[in-house]
Scaffold this motif. Structure first.
Motif, short mmCIF file in Angstrom:
data_model
loop_
_atom_site.label_atom_id
_atom_site.label_comp_id
_atom_site.label_asym_id
_atom_site.label_seq_id
_atom_site.Cartn_x
_atom_site.Cartn_y
_atom_site.Cartn_z
N LEU A 93 6.10 -3.65 -9.71
CA LEU A 93 6.34 -2.44 -10.49
C LEU A 93 6.62 -1.26 -9.56
O LEU A 93 7.53 -0.46 -9.81
N ALA A 94 5.83 -1.14 -8.49
CA ALA A 94 6.07 -0.05 -7.54
C ALA A 94 7.47 -0.14 -6.95
O ALA A 94 8.17 0.87 -6.79
N GLU A 95 7.91 -1.36 -6.64
CA GLU A 95 9.25 -1.54 -6.09
C GLU A 95 10.34 -1.19 -7.11
O GLU A 95 11.37 -0.61 -6.76
N GLU A 96 10.12 -1.53 -8.38
CA GLU A 96 11.07 -1.18 -9.43
C GLU A 96 11.21 0.34 -9.56
O GLU A 96 12.31 0.87 -9.68
N ILE A 97 10.08 1.03 -9.52
CA ILE A 97 10.12 2.48 -9.67
C ILE A 97 10.76 3.13 -8.44
O ILE A 97 11.53 4.10 -8.57
N ARG A 98 10.51 2.59 -7.28
CA ARG A 98 11.20 3.09 -6.08
C ARG A 98 12.71 2.97 -6.23
O ARG A 98 13.46 3.89 -5.93
N ALA A 99 13.16 1.81 -6.70
CA ALA A 99 14.59 1.57 -6.83
C ALA A 99 15.21 2.49 -7.88
O ALA A 99 16.30 3.05 -7.67
N LEU A 100 14.52 2.66 -9.02
CA LEU A 100 15.08 3.45 -10.11
C LEU A 100 15.10 4.95 -9.81
O LEU A 100 15.94 5.68 -10.33
N THR A 101 14.18 5.41 -8.98
CA THR A 101 14.16 6.83 -8.61
C THR A 101 15.02 7.11 -7.38
O THR A 101 15.30 8.27 -7.07
N GLY A 102 15.42 6.06 -6.67
CA GLY A 102 16.23 6.24 -5.48
C GLY A 102 15.48 6.82 -4.31
O GLY A 102 16.09 7.34 -3.37
N THR A 103 14.17 6.72 -4.32
CA THR A 103 13.36 7.29 -3.24
C THR A 103 13.25 6.31 -2.08
O THR A 103 13.40 5.10 -2.25
N ASP A 104 13.01 6.85 -0.91
CA ASP A 104 12.70 5.98 0.24
C ASP A 104 11.21 6.05 0.57
O ASP A 104 10.79 5.71 1.68
N SER A 105 10.41 6.48 -0.40
CA SER A 105 8.96 6.56 -0.19
C SER A 105 8.40 5.18 0.13
O SER A 105 8.79 4.18 -0.49
N PRO A 106 7.48 5.11 1.08
CA PRO A 106 6.87 3.82 1.38
C PRO A 106 5.85 3.42 0.33
O PRO A 106 5.39 4.25 -0.47
N ILE A 107 5.52 2.15 0.31
CA ILE A 107 4.42 1.65 -0.52
C ILE A 107 3.23 1.43 0.40
O ILE A 107 3.34 0.73 1.41
N THR A 108 2.12 2.06 0.10
CA THR A 108 0.92 1.91 0.90
C THR A 108 -0.19 1.31 0.04
O THR A 108 -0.13 1.34 -1.19
N PHE A 109 -1.20 0.79 0.70
CA PHE A 109 -2.28 0.10 -0.01
C PHE A 109 -3.61 0.78 0.26
O PHE A 109 -3.90 1.21 1.38
N ILE A 110 -4.40 0.89 -0.80
CA ILE A 110 -5.73 1.48 -0.72
C ILE A 110 -6.72 0.45 -1.26
O ILE A 110 -6.33 -0.53 -1.89
N PRO A 111 -8.02 0.65 -1.02
CA PRO A 111 -9.00 -0.33 -1.53
C PRO A 111 -8.90 -0.51 -3.04
O PRO A 111 -8.65 0.44 -3.78
#
Length: 330
Positions: free
Chosen positions: A255-273
Motif C-alpha cells: 500500500l505504501a508503494e502504491e501511494i508513493r507511485a500515485l503521488t509521484g513522490t520520491d519519499s523513502p519508506i522507513t520502518f518503525i517498531p
C-alpha cells in the motif's frame, strides 16, 4: 424494512464515515438528523449539508442520560458513534468504552421507543488478530481483552452483544455491520490511520513510516462502497452480523508503494517498531453480503486512492504527519 422518505437519526454523523452516510441518505430523499459530540467528528464534514431542508444537526454526547436528549423521532437509528483510530481511542479510552456501552444502550432505547430499525456500525476489530483467514461472521475472534487496543475492540464486542440482546428480549429490529478497513475523503490527516498517514506524508515529501515489517495485510474498502453496503443491510430485513469490506488483501508495504507511485513522490519508506496486538492479517469473507444483500465493492484500490489523494491535496496544508500508532484504517 425501511420506508422511503422516513426520518433517520445518524449517531456519529459528523465523523468520517457518518458524514458520507448522511450525505447519501439525503440524496436518496430521507430526512436526516445528525447527532455528534464532535469529540472526533467535525462540523466541517457536514457543513455542505446544512442548506438541505431535510437535514438537522444536534450536538450531543450520546452517553448523557436519554432524558436529557432532545426529541428525536426516527423511523431508523444508525449508530456510528465511536472514536475509531488508534490515536483517538488511546487518547480517549474511557470515552470509547462509554460510547460502546452507554451510548449503544441509549441508541437502542431510542430505537425501541419509536419501533425503529436500528443499525450498529461494528468493526472487524471484533476478530482481533485472527486465527481464521479470511474472517467469516461465524468466527468468534482472537482478542486481547486488556491490551492497548482492547478499549475499542471490547466496546464494539459489548455493543454487538447488547444489540442482539435487545433483539432477542425486546423484539427491537436490529442489524449489525462489521466494517472492515475503510478509507476516502474527509479522513483526518493526523488521526494516525494508515491511508491518511501515508498520503499526507507522501504529499509533504516526508518518509512513509510503516509500523513493523510491512508484511501484515489489510483489505481496504473505499468509503462509497462501504456506505452502499451499510445502507443495503439497513434496508434489508437481515439481523447479521454481516461483514462489510473489500476482500482484496494487500500488504501494508505494498500500500505504501502504491501511494508513493500515485503521488509521484520520491519519499523513502522507513520502518518503525510494530504496534502491540496489531493484526497480522485482515481480510473479510463477504459471501453473506454478496448472497443476502447483493452487495460487493465496485471501486478498485487505485481509483479509490486517486480520489482520496486528490481530496487530501485540496484540503491538507503540506506538513509532515506523525508516524502511525498502528497500520489501521476504519
Amino acid at each position: 424494512m425501511v420506508s422511503e422518505g422516513e426520518h433517520v437519526v445518524v449517531i456519529g454523523g459528523a465523523g468520517f464515515l457518518g458524514s458520507h452516510v448522511c450525505e447519501r441518505l439525503l440524496r436518496y430523499g430521507y430526512r436526516v438528523t445528525c447527532v455528534d459530540s464532535l469529540i472526533t467528528g467535525s462540523a466541517d464534514n457536514v457543513s455542505q449539508l446544512r442548506h438541505d431542508r431535510g437535514f438537522r444537526f444536534v450536538e450531543l454526547d450520546v452517553t448523557r442520560p436519554l432524558s436529557e436528549w432532545p426529541e428525536l423521532p426516527g423511523g431508523s437509528v444508525l449508530h456510528l458513534a465511536s472514536p475509531a483510530s488508534p490515536k483517538d481511542y488511546r487518547r480517549l479510552p474511557v470515552e470509547t468504552l462509554r460510547v460502546g456501552a452507554i451510548g449503544t444502550e441509549n441508541a437502542l432505547e431510542l430505537a425501541s421507543r419509536h419501533g425503529a430499525r436500528f443499525l450498529l456500525a461494528s468493526t472487524s476489530e471484533v476478530y482481533g488478530d485472527p486465527a481464521e483467514h479470511p474472517q467469516s461472521e461465524s468466527y468468534w475472534g482472537n482478542v486481547n481483552p486488556v491490551g492497548p487496543r482492547s478499549v475499542y475492540d471490547e466496546a464494539k464486542r459489548y455493543a454487538e452483544a447488547l444489540t442482539l440482546a435487545y433483539h432477542r428480549e425486546r423484539g427491537t429490529d436490529v442489524a449489525v455491520a462489521r466494517i472492515f478497513n475503510t478509507y476516502g475523503p474527509r479522513m483526518r490527516s493526523g488521526d494516525g490511520r494508515l491511508v491518511p498517514n501515508f498520503v499526507t506524508q507522501a504529499l509533504s515529501g516526508a518518509a512513509l513510516t510503516v509500523a513493523g515489517t510491512g508484511t501484515q495485510t489489510r483489505s481496504l474498502c473505499y468509503v462509497d462502497d462501504t456506505v452502499s453496503g451499510l445502507l443495503a443491510l439497513w434496508r434489508s430485513d437481515l439481523t447479521g452480523p454481516v461483514n462489510i469490506g473489500n476482500p482484496h488483501e494487500l500488504s501494508v508495504r505494498h500500500l505504501a508503494e502504491e501511494i508513493r507511485a500515485l503521488t509521484g513522490t520520491d519519499s523513502p519508506i522507513t520502518f518503525i517498531p510494530g504496534a502491540v496486538d496489531d493484526p497480522r492479517r485482515r481480510c473479510p469473507d463477504i459471501t453473506l453480503a454478496r448472497t443476502a444483500l447483493g452487495w460487493e465493492p465496485e471501486i478498485d484500490l487505485r481509483e479509490g486512492l486517486r480520489r482520496t489523494i486528490a481530496w487530501f491535496a485540496r484540503h491538507t496544508v503540506p506538513a509532515v504527519s506523525a508516524a502511525p500508532l498502528a497500520n489501521d484504517s476504519r
